[in-house]
Scaffold this active site. Structure first.
Site, PDB file in Angstrom:
ATOM      1  CB  SER A  87      -1.740  -6.713  11.819  1.00  0.00           C
ATOM      2  OG  SER A  87      -2.601  -7.017  10.738  1.00  0.00           O
ATOM      3  CB  CYS A 116      -5.383   4.526   3.277  1.00  0.00           C
ATOM      4  SG  CYS A 116      -6.412   3.313   2.406  1.00  0.00           S
ATOM      5  CE  LYS A 155      -2.877  -2.376   1.778  1.00  0.00           C
ATOM      6  NZ  LYS A 155      -3.403  -1.167   2.422  1.00  0.00           N
ATOM      7  CD  GLU A 165      -0.171  -1.654  -8.957  1.00  0.00           C
ATOM      8  OE1 GLU A 165       0.210  -0.484  -8.838  1.00  0.00           O
ATOM      9  OE2 GLU A 165      -1.368  -1.965  -9.044  1.00  0.00           O
ATOM     10  CE  LYS A 196      -0.166  -3.553   4.468  1.00  0.00           C
ATOM     11  NZ  LYS A 196      -1.045  -2.442   4.648  1.00  0.00           N
ATOM     12  CB  CYS A 251      -9.018   2.069   0.310  1.00  0.00           C
ATOM     13  SG  CYS A 251      -8.521   0.726   1.422  1.00  0.00           S
TER      14      CYS A 251
HETATM   15  C1  PBG Z   1      -4.803   0.876   5.069  1.00  0.00           C
HETATM   16  C2  PBG Z   1      -3.803  -0.069   5.531  1.00  0.00           C
HETATM   17  C3  PBG Z   1      -3.950  -1.418   5.884  1.00  0.00           C
HETATM   18  C4  PBG Z   1      -2.737  -1.826   6.404  1.00  0.00           C
HETATM   19  C5  PBG Z   1      -1.876  -0.737   6.324  1.00  0.00           C
HETATM   20  N1  PBG Z   1      -2.541   0.322   5.756  1.00  0.00           N
HETATM   21  C6  PBG Z   1      -5.113  -2.318   5.896  1.00  0.00           C
HETATM   22  C7  PBG Z   1      -5.822  -2.762   4.738  1.00  0.00           C
HETATM   23  O1  PBG Z   1      -5.448  -2.554   3.580  1.00  0.00           O
HETATM   24  O2  PBG Z   1      -6.878  -3.341   4.994  1.00  0.00           O
HETATM   25  C8  PBG Z   1      -2.448  -3.186   6.970  1.00  0.00           C
HETATM   26  C9  PBG Z   1      -1.395  -3.241   7.975  1.00  0.00           C
HETATM   27  C10 PBG Z   1      -1.323  -4.467   8.787  1.00  0.00           C
HETATM   28  O3  PBG Z   1      -2.049  -5.463   8.601  1.00  0.00           O
HETATM   29  O4  PBG Z   1      -0.478  -4.445   9.682  1.00  0.00           O
HETATM   30  N2  PBG Z   1      -5.246   0.754   3.794  1.00  0.00           N
END
Ligand code: PBG
Length: 325
Positions: A274, A120, A195, A233, A248, A130
């Site tokens: 997270s 990314c 996602k 997707e 996700k 991104c």
């Molecule tokens: C990068 C990415 C993100 C996460 C994983 N890869 C952040 C986003 O899309 O802002 C999030 C992971 C997490 O919150 O633990 N694009």
């Protein structure tokens, strides 16, 4: 009327029997532990919103991976925070870039760790989006070029699995093509297929210093109100060559995981993100919940929903719990 011939409680009195008839099992083999790597030496910056997680310089990262592996965890997911960012994320497209160097260093010292590379641009762009910005929006097809180059250099550095998380249309196809053209046809792709544009990523954006400086990610990440779109997707990513598809975040999306498992015959990964992790840590720090039990209940629910692979910051805590059982 089956009662009282059938008493479902009979299977619940004895702990051994409860274990024997349990339908879901959790193992350290299921886990991928995310880690954050920064430039420098001897650096271990605590990530305030994610207790127990750090931005690590490569030297300390290697030590951390050794201790993670000693717990039985066999796979890690790397995120990089470069010293200098640029407009397009080109700074992440060389074997000399931060995650690529970290991969090389880990592989040199540790033979039995499986390294997943997150593809990314948001950690690498000055604006935190991104991809490449044109007319105030991420330009899909220009972004595909940097993503492909980034993915190729991850493979060249020794990454075992390439995981695009950008949500551009067509990224799996271009990544598969560039890998194959360069004789990396054996390297699998795990696509962040479904996602969602989620508020649960808040703590990660502090950790990876990747919050967008303007706007949001709603033009490329999915709307949390949608489920059918997630299946589209996933279907496209499989067509384009994905070997594993991901949902996700995980917890507010267990229905999506379950649906994907039923509709597609392909391994499913779930990212326990997270914000999901930090909510548990915050409640536990206040003494409001039993952290160990909640952690295991959450991870088990992700498996029960249908995930084969779980990416989670709880991996280390969960491995310790499983090892002490
Ligand atoms: C990068 C990415 C993100 C996460 C994983 N890869 C952040 C986003 O899309 O802002 C999030 C992971 C997490 O919150 O633990 N694009």
């Amino acid at each position: 009327m089956y009662f009282p011939v059938t008493r479902l409680r009979r299977l619940r009195y004895n702990g051994i029997l409860r274990d024997m008839v349990s339908e879901t099992s959790l193992s350290v083999d299921d886990f991928i532990m995310p880690l954050f790597v920064v430039e420098g030496k001897n650096i271990k910056n605590p990530i305030k919103s994610m207790p127990g997680n750090y931005q690590l310089s490569i030297d300390l990262l290697v030590e951390e991976v050794k201790s993670i592996r000693d717990l039985g965890i066999r796979s890690i997911l790397l995120f990089g925070i470069p010293a200098v960012k640029d407009e397009t994320g080109a700074c992440a497209c060389s074997t000399n870039s931060i995650v690529q160097r970290a991969t090389i260093a880990i592989k040199k010292e540790i033979s039995d760790i499986f390294i997943v590379a997150d593809v990314c641009n948001c950690e690498y762009t000055t604006h935190g989006h991104c991809g490449t910005i044109v007319d105030n929006d991420v330009h899909n097809d220009l972004t595909l070029e940097t993503l492909a180059n980034q993915a190729l250099t991850f493979a060249q550095a020794g990454a075992d699995l390439i995981a695009p998380s950008d949500m551009m249309d067509g990224r799996v196809k271009v990544i598969r093509e560039i890998l194959d053209k360069n004789n990396y046809e054996k390297i699998p792709i795990m696509s962040y297929s479904a996602k969602y544009a989620s508020a649960f990523y808040g703590p990660f954006r502090d950790a990876a210093e990747s919050a967008p400086k303007f706007g949001n990610r709603a033009t490329y990440q999915m709307n949390h109100k949608n489920s059918n779109e997630a299946m589209r997707e996933i279907a496209f990513d499989i067509q384009e060559g994905a070997d594993i598809v991901m949902v996700k975040p995980a917890l507010s999306y267990l229905d999506i995981i379950h649906r994907a498992k039923n509709e597609f015959n392909i391994p499913i990964a779930a990212y326990n993100v997270s914000g999901e992790f930090s909510m548990v840590k915050a409640a536990a720090a206040n003494g409001w919940i039993d952290e160990a039990r909640i952690t295991m209940e959450i991870l088990t629910s992700i498996k029960r929903a249908g995930a084969d692979i779980i990416i989670s910051y709880h991996s280390v805590d969960a491995a310790k719990i499983l090892n002490n059982k």
